[in-house]
Enzyme design. Structure first.
Site, mmCIF file in Angstrom:
data_model
loop_
_atom_site.group_PDB
_atom_site.id
_atom_site.type_symbol
_atom_site.label_atom_id
_atom_site.label_comp_id
_atom_site.label_asym_id
_atom_site.label_seq_id
_atom_site.Cartn_x
_atom_site.Cartn_y
_atom_site.Cartn_z
ATOM 1 N N SER A 216 4.687 0.103 -15.139
ATOM 2 C CA SER A 216 3.350 0.080 -14.345
ATOM 3 C C SER A 216 2.600 -1.304 -14.909
ATOM 4 O O SER A 216 3.062 -2.170 -15.494
ATOM 5 C CB SER A 216 2.493 1.180 -15.041
ATOM 6 N N LYS A 217 1.415 -1.415 -14.268
ATOM 7 C CA LYS A 217 0.860 -2.626 -14.229
ATOM 8 C C LYS A 217 0.435 -2.905 -15.973
ATOM 9 O O LYS A 217 0.470 -4.072 -16.347
ATOM 10 C CB LYS A 217 -0.530 -2.693 -13.642
#
Ligand code: GLU
Length: 399
Positions: A216-217
């Site tokens: 994920s980011k």
């Protein structure tokens, strides 16, 4: 692995869709394609897959091209699928003529109001292929049904465009993310229908977050150019990405791009997912900074270290943890008399205790808990500014 198929030049492609910025997963796929092409003296194509008009955006294409440029991944040719519709249309027509595809009457639904689409006549067979990374892969295509390959003769869809392009561009090896593995049987069916040879496939495992979830980011799935802004060198990012899911079979971890080209081998890519480790990337980056010529190193460090802000010092942070204010003051006063001679300061630090001398000096120069070492800081700041900062610290300690 055969270096050339029937003496044909090796051709690979990276085919990003401009529906988002180039992330590290895409950059790694690009790198593996690039390394393979360079090593085999082949051709590396960048193909922008912008058939999805709604999701494709110019800003993302710009981001992809800028990322390639920054990383130094040079490609031999650039294509945009949106400029190639006529080619795909000619194939749709050919397929309709030779009976491998047909116009299918549809019952319109709310999602799909069309009364007709173009479908591939699925021969409903088992497809086996040898993936360089995953080994033997086998699919029964019966469950795919007659796939839709175009909305109409003039509106070809994604899989058709990919297969036609790989054929027309002479792609010999498809090296791409594992998420495309399930597309492969569909694409092989289309290849067979248009009489295209089957390329060699290599599906690269996913990059995972430390807890093995999807990246994920927060865990690192940021745009390649954000790493640039964070002070990561392109050679560091490439080196780190090369080690994500691949290993050279030795203990060596720091590689230049030309070294990577020399030793890269598709067959050493692992089957399992690779875990993204931001700390390791930082370490790789530090090692690459050390390889830069001193002048560039300083420029780079200076960029990271904001030399224009006069530090705001907290008195209790100036002395080394086992030292005190009075001692710190004495050391800084002595250092001031030795400046700008780094070698003399080091000699003094060795005698009086490195931490006792170098910590107050480093903190006086930077005002930061963490910063480059004091000798580097003095080089960046210059003699006059360094003296000014040490004097300012002495003044605070003297209050
Ligand atoms: N356009 C696809 C993507 O962005 C890649 C397709 C392929 O490599 O075959 O993920």
């Amino acid at each position: 692995m055969t270096e050339e198929i029937n003496n044909k030049k090796i051709v690979v492609r990276m085919a990003p869709s401009p529906t988002g910025n180039l992330h590290i997963g895409g950059a790694r796929t690009a790198l593996f394609n690039f390394l393979f092409a360079q090593k085999q003296n082949g051709k590396f194509i960048l193909r922008i897959e912008d058939t999805d008009k709604e999701r494709s955006k110019q800003e993302f294409e710009d981001n992809i091209l800028e990322s390639f440029e920054w990383l130094g991944l040079k490609y031999d040719e650039l294509f945009r699928q949106s400029e190639r519709t006529e080619i795909y249309v000619s194939y749709v027509k050919k397929m309709l003529e030779n009976g491998s595809a047909y116009i299918s009457k549809e019952t319109p639904t709310e999602e799909n109001p069309r009364t007709e689409v173009i479908r591939l006549k699925n021969p409903n067979k088992k497809i086996d292929f040898e993936d360089v990374i995953r080994g033997e892969v086998s699919f029964d295509t019966t469950e795919l049904g007659d796939l839709v390959i175009a909305k109409s003769v003039n509106e070809p869809l994604y899989h058709l465009a990919v297969v036609v392009d790989d054929f027309e561009m002479g792609v010999t090896h498809v090296i791409r993310g594992e998420e495309h593995l399930s597309n492969t049987p569909r694409q092989i069916l289309i290849q067979e229908a248009i009489g295209a040879p089957r390329p060699i496939y290599a599906h690269i495992p996913l990059i995972l977050a430390p807890d093995r979830s999807k990246l994920s980011k927060r865990a690192g799935a940021v745009s390649v150019l954000e790493y640039k802004n964070q002070g990561i060198l392109p050679e560091s990012l490439l080196n780190y990405l090369a080690l994500l899911g691949w290993n050279p079979g030795t203990e060596q971890e720091i590689f230049t791009l030309s070294e990577l080209i020399e030793i890269f081998d598709l067959s050493r890519i692992h089957k399992g997912g690779a875990i993204f480790d931001a700390k390791k990337l930082d370490w790789v980056n530090k090692e690459h900074i050390k390889l830069l010529p001193r002048e560039e190193q300083l420029k780079f460090i200076a960029k990271e270290f904001d030399a224009t802000t006069t530090p705001v010092l907290e008195i209790e942070k100036i002395p080394w943890k086992t030292s005190n204010i009075l001692e710190a003051k004495t050391h800084l006063e002595h250092v001031l008399t030795l400046m700008p001679h780094g070698d003399l300061i080091m000699k003094y630090a060795e005698e009086a205790g490195k931490g006792n001398v170098l910590w107050p000096l480093r903190y006086a120069l930077s005002g930061l808990e963490k910063s480059p070492d004091p000798m580097t800081l003095m080089e960046i700041l210059g003699g006059e500014e360094s003296k000014k900062r040490v004097e300012a610290a002495i003044k605070i300690l003297g209050q």
